[in-house]
Scaffold this active site. Structure first.
Site, PDB file in Angstrom:
ATOM      1  N   ASP A 343       0.836  -1.193   0.000  1.00 16.66           N
ATOM      2  CA  ASP A 343       0.000   0.000   0.000  1.00 16.66           C
ATOM      3  C   ASP A 343       0.879   1.254   0.000  1.00 16.66           C
ATOM      4  O   ASP A 343       1.852   1.346   0.754  1.00 16.66           O
ATOM      5  CB  ASP A 343      -0.893  -0.019   1.246  1.00 16.66           C
ATOM      6  CG  ASP A 343      -1.771   1.205   1.369  1.00 16.66           C
ATOM      7  OD1 ASP A 343      -2.638   1.391   0.504  1.00 16.66           O
ATOM      8  OD2 ASP A 343      -1.571   1.971   2.328  1.00 16.66           O
ATOM      9  N   GLU A 379       1.709  -0.498  -5.014  1.00 18.70           N
ATOM     10  CA  GLU A 379       0.762   0.560  -5.340  1.00 18.70           C
ATOM     11  C   GLU A 379       1.641   1.796  -5.512  1.00 18.70           C
ATOM     12  O   GLU A 379       2.115   2.362  -4.531  1.00 18.70           O
ATOM     13  CB  GLU A 379      -0.253   0.782  -4.221  1.00 18.70           C
ATOM     14  CG  GLU A 379      -1.255   1.878  -4.564  1.00 18.70           C
ATOM     15  CD  GLU A 379      -2.139   2.283  -3.392  1.00 18.70           C
ATOM     16  OE1 GLU A 379      -3.274   2.695  -3.636  1.00 18.70           O
ATOM     17  OE2 GLU A 379      -1.683   2.203  -2.233  1.00 18.70           O
TER      18      GLU A 379
END
Length: 704
Positions: A343, A379
């Site tokens: 993330d 990401e």
């Protein structure tokens, strides 16, 4: 009082060896560290850790068994302006805890300051804190072997442990929403039949329920609020007695592996649940604030924040880097997971102000003999300067390709001047990845993900509808590149419903037949809706769960068919980029490995690509340029394919190319059709009419 032996400084955390437990915790600023043991009634026993080596405080306690609940109190300097926040009145979670029991009740004592005076708060937080748990490290893995599916054969299914199983009728009620529920035969068989090779689980590291959400009657559903990087979230376990969530998680992984399905974890190493200077003191902040967090230079009471969540982990220090690497290795070696999706990965690259492609974190990953061998997905953005880094990660990494998502959405909603970039995205985004020596598999292609509209909502709403989140619809992305097909939200208009169904098929077919690695959001294949809510992070409710009693059976069967088409033909999952050079394997074979054709059947010229109004194009894929082998190891040829795309609002006639490409073609997929396509043969040069906003796939049989 327990007998206390010196123990060892490694490994960090609580390690049970069959006779007792070794406790070790890092703190460079501590003057004294107390280990706090809690019995079943919550009575606390404090033990001063007698040894310190290399700023690691440690002890071995004979007889301490799995299930023991514990925490720490750290004595040391308290001067927030200097980044020092030690306070022994705050019970602290072990950063290396393998299991954590319970949630914070948000009593004022969990904060390091008084709400009114802002002065130091010395109330004891122990009664209001979750506890770390000593776990049993022993588990019968049997003959468990990771599937190790190569990227070019991978189909990722992004799922939420709770949301996927909460309403499943075949999963026993007591197992719904749990690791055991996800491992239930009904769910595993479904994933296999769908063509899934890897399930990417939204955060399962122990996370905190935000006080601000609880006060609104909401909950943190997504879980991007980690407090335990080694602990599987306890609320996803059907049995948490004595840390049994660890055993249940391992059992889930073993079952999925037996089915040939890899387990990828969405991990949040960029920040923690302790927030900024106004956040609670739960663990790292009270142990060694300066070592674990990036602080504002010159005024260290404040936190650097490139995540939008209040703090950022300080990946410039060896302690933070060790924490991340130890956690990754633990999940691979002890929990047997097969990869990670990072993330806001750009934050991990911020060794200094800029995103540094060669930061220490990536160096450590690349040289690590364990972590470097699993799937690593970035990401590639955060909220800091220069945070959008698609295409800039090192060679081992794959990336969520946000440009693929945006371009494919724009193309199918009919935006002008998208045809050139659309062609680039569906052929693997060579412009983003080829320069760094990577291959098409570096692109994790997706149209929808947990963050944003579901597929059904993407074709049903022009605007977000997040009123249920309690922020006056101000949260969530406003530029969704969505199109409601003429009516906002629910409708009974048959023309609109037909168009929406076709658009869903367009997106799914494009996704599965693009070069790269496809990722499907759970429930999209079933027609799942969130009623236009594009930010379901706080909606732990039927709004975000998959509803197994509301299945769009036609869409599900279409998804299975197109996934099967991908699996059966290596032409759609090339391991190398197209090169545009001749491919000749026999007399009469067509020339290019890929060719772009106008609806008239001519090769696309520069003027054709530059025509901003153009919304129709065809792609020829040469199956004879693929090196594939059968079960005996002998080289075989794949079919040729002709893919025609029409994003125009009217039907378009496509003239099939000359017999230089193929003498005849068979229709294998047509998104304008509700059910299975009637196989029909077309000759070279014939005309094929594509319905408005539709896609057709033709195949020419292989010649061995």
């Amino acid at each position: 009082m327990n007998m206390v032996w010196p123990g060892t400084a490694y490994p960090l955390g609580a390690t049970y060896d069959g006779t007792g437990t070794n406790f070790a915790i890092f703190s460079e600023v501590a003057e004294r560290v107390e280990l706090c043991l809690f019995d079943a009634a919550g009575v606390e026993t404090r033990i001063v850790l007698p040894e310190m080596d290399g700023h690691v405080w440690h002890a071995f306690l004979p007889g301490v068994q799995p299930g023991q609940r514990y925490g720490y109190r750290v004595h040391g300097p308290y001067d927030p302006s200097q980044g020092l926040r030690c306070n022994p009145n705050k019970l602290l979670l072990d950063p290396y805890a393998k299991a954590i029991d319970g949630q914070i009740d948000w009593d004022p004592s969990v904060f390091g300051y008084d709400f009114q005076t802002k002065e130091r708060n010395d109330e004891d937080s122990a009664p209001h804190m979750p506890k770390s748990i000593v776990v049993n490290p022993y588990f019968d893995w049997g003959v468990d072997r990771p599937p190790r599916t190569p990227y070019h054969k991978t189909v990722i299914y992004e799922a939420h442990v709770k949301g996927l199983t909460m309403t499943h009728p075949d999963v026993p009620e007591e197992l719904r929403g749990t690791y055991a529920g996800l491992a239930h035969p009904a769910v595993v068989t479904y994933l296999q039949e769908l063509g899934t090779t890897a399930i990417e689980l939204m955060p399962v590291h122990q996370f905190v329920q935000d006080d601000t959400l609880l006060q609104k009657g909401l909950r943190n559903y997504w879980g991007y609020n980690t407090i335990g990087f080694f602990a599987p979230h306890d609320e996803y376990a059907s049995n948490t007695d004595n840390g049994m969530q660890v055993q249940e998680f391992k059992g889930m992984v073993r079952t999925l592996h037996e089915a040939g399905i890899e387990v990828i974890l969405d991990v949040v190493y960029n920040h923690t649940a302790e927030g900024n200077h106004l956040g609670p003191t739960l663990s790292f902040k009270g142990i060694d604030n300066r070592s674990y967090y990036r602080l504002v230079e010159g005024d260290e009471q404040y936190y650097m924040d490139t995540t939008g969540t209040g703090n950022s982990l300080n990946v410039r220090t060896p302690q933070s880097l060790q924490l991340i690497m130890d956690s990754l290795r633990y999940w691979v070696t002890e929990m047997h997971v097969d990869g990670f999706r990072f993330d806001l990965a750009s934050t991990l690259a911020r060794q200094f102000h800029e995103v540094d492609r060669l930061s220490a974190f990536f160096d450590l990953v690349h040289q690590d003999p364990i972590v470097s061998q699993v799937k690593l997905i970035a990401e590639p953005w955060d909220v800091g300067d220069g945070g959008y880094q698609v295409g800039n990660f090192p060679a081992l990494w794959t990336e969520w390709n946000g440009k693929y998502r945006d371009t494919v959405r724009d193309y199918w909603r009919g935006e002008p001047s998208t045809i050139g970039e659309f062609a680039s995205r569906i052929t693997g985004s060579a412009d983003l990845y080829q320069h760094s020596g990577r291959r098409p598999m570096a692109s994790i292609n997706f149209v929808t993900a947990h963050d944003g509209f579901t597929l059904d909502d993407l074709v049903s709403y022009n605007e977000k509808h997040n009123e249920a989140n309690g922020e006056d619809n101000n949260d969530g992305e406003s530029h969704n590149r969505s199109w409601n097909c003429g009516v906002e939200g629910d409708t009974t208009d048959p023309a609109v419903l037909t168009l929406r169904a076709r658009q869903r098929r367009n997106f799914l077919a494009t996704l599965m037949l693009s070069q790269g690695v496809p990722m499907l959001l759970h429930g999209d294949e079933l027609g799942r809706t969130q009623q236009g809510n594009n930010n379901g992070y706080c909606q732990d409710s039927p709004l975000t769960w998959v509803h197994w009693d509301e299945v769009d059976e036609g869409l599900l069967q279409f998804t299975k068919a197109v996934t099967r088409l991908r699996a059966e033909h290596p032409t759609f999952r090339r391991r190398r980029f197209f090169h545009g050079r001749p491919v000749r394997r026999g007399e009469g074979d067509p020339v290019q490995d890929v060719a772009w054709l106008t609806p008239a059947g001519d090769l696309m010229g520069e003027d054709d690509w530059d025509a901003g109004f153009a919304k129709s194009v065809a792609m020829y894929l040469n199956g004879h340029g693929i090196r594939s082998t059968d079960e005996r190891g002998e080289e075989v040829l794949d079919d040729h394919f002709y893919l025609a795309f029409n994003a125009h609002h009217e039907p378009i006639e496509f003239h099939l190319p000359s017999d230089e490409y193929a003498g005849s073609w068979t229709v294998v997929l047509d998104t304008a059709e509700m059910g299975e396509v009637e196989p029909r043969e077309l000759k070279a040069g014939e005309t094929l009419t594509l319905a408005d906003r539709s896609m057709v796939v033709l195949s020419a049989p292989r010649r061995s």
